[in-house]
Design an enzyme around this catalytic site. Structure first.
Site, PDB file in Angstrom:
ATOM      1  CE  LYS A  14      72.422 114.332  35.256  1.00 21.02           C
ATOM      2  NZ  LYS A  14      71.555 113.427  35.724  1.00 21.02           N
ATOM      3  NE  ARG A  89      72.036 116.804  41.460  1.00 15.23           N
ATOM      4  CZ  ARG A  89      72.708 115.957  40.654  1.00 15.23           C
ATOM      5  NH1 ARG A  89      73.827 116.354  40.269  1.00 15.23           N
ATOM      6  NH2 ARG A  89      72.281 114.566  40.807  1.00 15.23           N
ATOM      7  NE  ARG A 128      74.672 104.999  38.535  1.00 12.30           N
ATOM      8  CZ  ARG A 128      74.291 106.200  38.505  1.00 12.30           C
ATOM      9  NH1 ARG A 128      74.534 106.665  36.993  1.00 12.30           N
ATOM     10  NH2 ARG A 128      73.819 106.998  39.262  1.00 12.30           N
ATOM     11  NE  ARG A 134      76.599 107.260  42.396  1.00  8.56           N
ATOM     12  CZ  ARG A 134      76.287 108.106  41.719  1.00  8.56           C
ATOM     13  NH1 ARG A 134      76.746 108.184  40.531  1.00  8.56           N
ATOM     14  NH2 ARG A 134      74.970 108.991  42.047  1.00  8.56           N
ATOM     15  NE  ARG A 146      70.708 109.537  43.614  1.00 11.64           N
ATOM     16  CZ  ARG A 146      71.189 108.260  43.106  1.00 11.64           C
ATOM     17  NH1 ARG A 146      70.726 107.280  43.658  1.00 11.64           N
ATOM     18  NH2 ARG A 146      71.697 108.294  42.070  1.00 11.64           N
TER      19      ARG A 146
HETATM   20  P1  ADP Z   1      72.991 111.331  39.774  1.00  8.82           P
HETATM   21  O1  ADP Z   1      72.778 112.250  38.657  1.00  8.82           O
HETATM   22  O2  ADP Z   1      72.961 109.876  39.497  1.00  8.82           O
HETATM   23  O3  ADP Z   1      72.149 111.374  40.897  1.00  8.82           O
HETATM   24  P2  ADP Z   1      75.636 112.490  40.520  1.00  8.82           P
HETATM   25  O4  ADP Z   1      76.788 111.855  40.514  1.00  8.82           O
HETATM   26  O5  ADP Z   1      75.269 113.552  39.555  1.00  8.82           O
HETATM   27  O6  ADP Z   1      74.603 111.205  40.063  1.00  8.82           O
HETATM   28  O7  ADP Z   1      75.347 113.197  42.067  1.00  8.82           O
HETATM   29  C1  ADP Z   1      74.968 112.422  43.269  1.00  8.82           C
HETATM   30  C2  ADP Z   1      74.979 113.289  44.350  1.00  8.82           C
HETATM   31  O8  ADP Z   1      75.970 114.209  44.504  1.00  8.82           O
HETATM   32  C3  ADP Z   1      73.587 113.977  44.204  1.00  8.82           C
HETATM   33  O9  ADP Z   1      72.455 113.079  44.634  1.00  8.82           O
HETATM   34  C4  ADP Z   1      73.894 115.172  45.275  1.00  8.82           C
HETATM   35  O10 ADP Z   1      74.037 114.604  46.764  1.00  8.82           O
HETATM   36  C5  ADP Z   1      75.394 115.345  44.981  1.00  8.82           C
HETATM   37  N1  ADP Z   1      75.584 116.229  44.079  1.00  8.82           N
HETATM   38  C6  ADP Z   1      76.140 116.353  42.667  1.00  8.82           C
HETATM   39  N2  ADP Z   1      76.073 117.342  41.926  1.00  8.82           N
HETATM   40  C7  ADP Z   1      75.371 118.441  42.878  1.00  8.82           C
HETATM   41  C8  ADP Z   1      75.063 119.469  42.709  1.00  8.82           C
HETATM   42  N3  ADP Z   1      75.209 120.463  41.413  1.00  8.82           N
HETATM   43  N4  ADP Z   1      74.570 120.272  43.583  1.00  8.82           N
HETATM   44  C9  ADP Z   1      74.054 119.474  44.999  1.00  8.82           C
HETATM   45  N5  ADP Z   1      74.445 118.435  45.029  1.00  8.82           N
HETATM   46  C10 ADP Z   1      75.154 117.683  44.115  1.00  8.82           C
END
Ligand code: ADP
Length: 207
Positions: A14, A89, A128, A134, A146
């Site tokens: 994404k 999400r 990654r 991270r 996740r």
């Molecule tokens: P990835 O898609 O690789 O998991 P992101 O950067 O989108 O990475 O998200 C990292 C973390 O941030 C998620 O595992 C969650 O803990 C938190 N997070 C991100 N976006 C949301 C969301 N919309 N709702 C709840 N938690 C979120």
């Protein structure tokens, strides 16, 4: 306005596709993950609370991310559109996004989902993790959590957009350029995206 939701499990690509889409369509990129990591870097109370959950692979509370999106929309009133990456999400977040966009007289044009199987996701995220710094990318158990959270809490968001006839799904395994072309085709063919002419967008900004 042209508002696109990019959807898919962690590691589906994404972020990579978002960068290409914002350049092509002149959209503002709103990644809740990036916004949360900025809060962590600034050492805010919100960042501190979110970090514990993020590092373990759990979602942060809906009200936290919804509040962040609300203020990001307020800060970017002149934008001609947004790409939402990692948001919504949960179904509650999707409902809130409709409500927030309605405040700005706009809505979601379409959702594009990138489909990638768990084995490939784990492989990509561990790779990654070698350079991203991270913590959630460096531990296989956290990565699998996740993916599990995605399957149990997030995947149902697709249904929310499907009933609105805005859901599209693509194979996320392949050349980055090929996938980018396929996403662009979906955006270009989407009735809402097409119906919104620059003139209509200008009128909306003035109103
Ligand atoms: P990835 O898609 O690789 O998991 P992101 O950067 O989108 O990475 O998200 C990292 C973390 O941030 C998620 O595992 C969650 O803990 C938190 N997070 C991100 N976006 C949301 C969301 N919309 N709702 C709840 N938690 C979120």
């Amino acid at each position: 306005m042209l508002n696109i939701v990019l959807f898919g499990p962690p590691g589906a690509g994404k972020g990579t596709q978002s960068q290409k889409l914002i350049a092509k369509y002149k959209l503002v990129h709103l990644s809740t993950g990036d916004l949360l990591r900025a809060q962590i870097a600034e050492g805010t109370a919100l960042g501190l609370q979110a970090k514990k959950l993020m590092d373990e692979g759990f979602l942060v509370p809906d009200e936290v991310v919804i509040g962040m999106i609300d203020s990001a929309l307020e800060k970017n009133k002149q934008a001609t559109g947004f790409i939402f990456d990692g948001f919504p999400r949960t179904v509650a977040q999707a409902e809130s996004l409709d409500r927030l966009l309605a405040k700005h007289s706009t809505g979601v044009a379409c959702m594009v989902a990138l489909e990638v199987g768990e084995q490939e996701l784990v492989k990509r995220l561990l790779e990654r993790g070698k350079t991203s710094g991270r913590p959630d990318d460096q531990d296989e158990a956290k990565i699998r959590r996740r993916v599990q959270v995605y399957n149990t809490e997030t995947a149902q968001v697709a249904g929310f957009y499907d009933v609105q006839q805005k859901f599209h799904s693509l194979n996320g395994i392949g050349e980055i350029e090929t996938i980018f072309g396929q996403i662009s085709d979906i955006i270009d063919q989407h009735p809402v995206a097409k119906a919104e002419t620059p003139a209509a967008a200008t009128k909306e900004v003035r109103a």
